[in-house]
Design an enzyme around this catalytic site. Sequence first.
Site, PDB file in Angstrom:
ATOM      1  N   THR A   1       0.753  -1.297   0.190  1.00 14.30           N
ATOM      2  CA  THR A   1      -0.046   0.016   0.055  1.00 14.30           C
ATOM      3  C   THR A   1       1.053   1.219   0.091  1.00 14.30           C
ATOM      4  O   THR A   1       2.204   1.307   0.368  1.00 14.30           O
ATOM      5  CB  THR A   1      -0.916  -0.044   1.303  1.00 14.30           C
ATOM      6  OG1 THR A   1      -1.800  -1.144   1.215  1.00 14.30           O
ATOM      7  CG2 THR A   1      -1.692   1.293   1.586  1.00 14.30           C
TER       8      THR A   1
ATOM      9  N   GLY B   1     -10.457  -2.669   3.463  1.00 10.83           N
ATOM     10  CA  GLY B   1      -9.626  -2.533   4.604  1.00 10.83           C
ATOM     11  C   GLY B   1      -9.471  -1.512   5.156  1.00 10.83           C
ATOM     12  O   GLY B   1     -10.327  -0.548   5.341  1.00 10.83           O
TER      13      GLY B   1
ATOM     14  N   THR C   1      -0.136   1.420   7.105  1.00  8.02           N
ATOM     15  CA  THR C   1      -0.180   0.177   6.181  1.00  8.02           C
ATOM     16  C   THR C   1       0.160  -0.989   7.114  1.00  8.02           C
ATOM     17  O   THR C   1       0.382  -0.853   8.102  1.00  8.02           O
ATOM     18  CB  THR C   1       1.066   0.462   5.213  1.00  8.02           C
ATOM     19  OG1 THR C   1       1.228  -0.755   4.639  1.00  8.02           O
ATOM     20  CG2 THR C   1       2.215   0.977   6.029  1.00  8.02           C
TER      21      THR C   1
ATOM     22  N   GLY D   1      -4.998  -4.863   7.421  1.00 11.52           N
ATOM     23  CA  GLY D   1      -6.027  -3.744   7.716  1.00 11.52           C
ATOM     24  C   GLY D   1      -6.864  -4.107   8.722  1.00 11.52           C
ATOM     25  O   GLY D   1      -7.458  -3.373   9.399  1.00 11.52           O
TER      26      GLY D   1
HETATM   27  N1  ASP Z   1      -3.460  -1.907   5.090  1.00 13.32           N
HETATM   28  C1  ASP Z   1      -3.914  -2.611   3.717  1.00 13.32           C
HETATM   29  C2  ASP Z   1      -5.119  -3.137   3.765  1.00 13.32           C
HETATM   30  O1  ASP Z   1      -5.154  -4.124   4.581  1.00 13.32           O
HETATM   31  C3  ASP Z   1      -2.477  -3.330   3.053  1.00 13.32           C
HETATM   32  C4  ASP Z   1      -1.327  -2.839   3.146  1.00 13.32           C
HETATM   33  O2  ASP Z   1      -0.951  -1.838   4.008  1.00 13.32           O
HETATM   34  O3  ASP Z   1      -0.379  -3.325   2.622  1.00 13.32           O
HETATM   35  O4  ASP Z   1      -5.662  -3.295   2.833  1.00 13.32           O
END
Ligand code: ASP
Length: 328
Positions: A199, A229, A249, A252
Amino acid sequence: MVGWAIAVHGGAGVDPGLPVERQEEARRVLERCLRVGAAGLRAGLPAVDVVEMVVRELETDPVFNSGRGSALTRKGTVEMEASIMDGHGRRCGAVSGLTTVKNPVSLARLVMDRSPHSYLAFDGAEEFAREQGVEVVDNSYFITEENMSMLKRAKEANSIMYDYRVPAPGVDSASAGLEGAKVGLLMNGLRISVYAPETVGCVVVDSNGWCAAATSTGGLMNKMSGRIGDSPLIGSGTYACGDCAVSCTGEGEAIIRSTLARDVAALVEYKGLSLQEAVDYAIKERLDEGMAGLIAVSRNGEVAYGFNTIGMFRGCATEDGFMEVSIW
Ligand code: ASP
């Protein structure tokens, strides 16, 4: 007048076996984005314009998990989400379930500026995109060969693939919760010597001391269709107020449970902690078993990072000419 500051991330949770060329490529993209943001700040753009501009850059580059290069759903499609918040006046916009919008963060901005709402998702968000005349592309534009092969492996392992739990080299796999796995090699029987996409996010304080944050993602590889998320959720993945701005990040579901971004801001606002103290506290005390990271800036021009994964792609630049990009 305060000194402006900008921080970016390209996701927490890094495969320790990530090839050096890929690490270098990620660093180059982050550095380029910092330069774009710094130029905007030097030209006097407000924080909210700069976070949108920088996240657009990251969405357009396939290196990270947002826009082109987004993680894929179980069905092999892309469902993107993003949010933006302007701490000056605490305005926000968010979108989920986008399948054709080239730059989700800009649609989130339009939700904030031109709709009566804060959050639009799926068909309604796509309709709004068309009404607003934003650039749309075929869903296949977002799908990369690399992500298709990762989805295949995630399916073979019957796993939602993310590398937040890959232990650092030398860490015993049992203590890292990967029963029976050789250190850093397997998850649910799957070899994790691959680059899992991450992300993106950006936080900025401009020279008026106004803070803004934006986050954009394709979510988790092999996620269920319809899954939302933390990234588009104001207070979880993104938050900005008069004191600071935060972009998160990581897992989620854990970030949602901990309202991570808002907690950092609340610790600054109500407890008077310094930005770094607030970040450290939130990462240590609020995530329970979850794995995550975040970037933050304060209205005084401070920058702070925190993560409990083995790495997070990140960087920052400040008005006095300082710039750094790091992964581990
Ligand atoms: N937080 C993001 C999600 O859960 C994924 C990420 O941060 O890589 O969609």
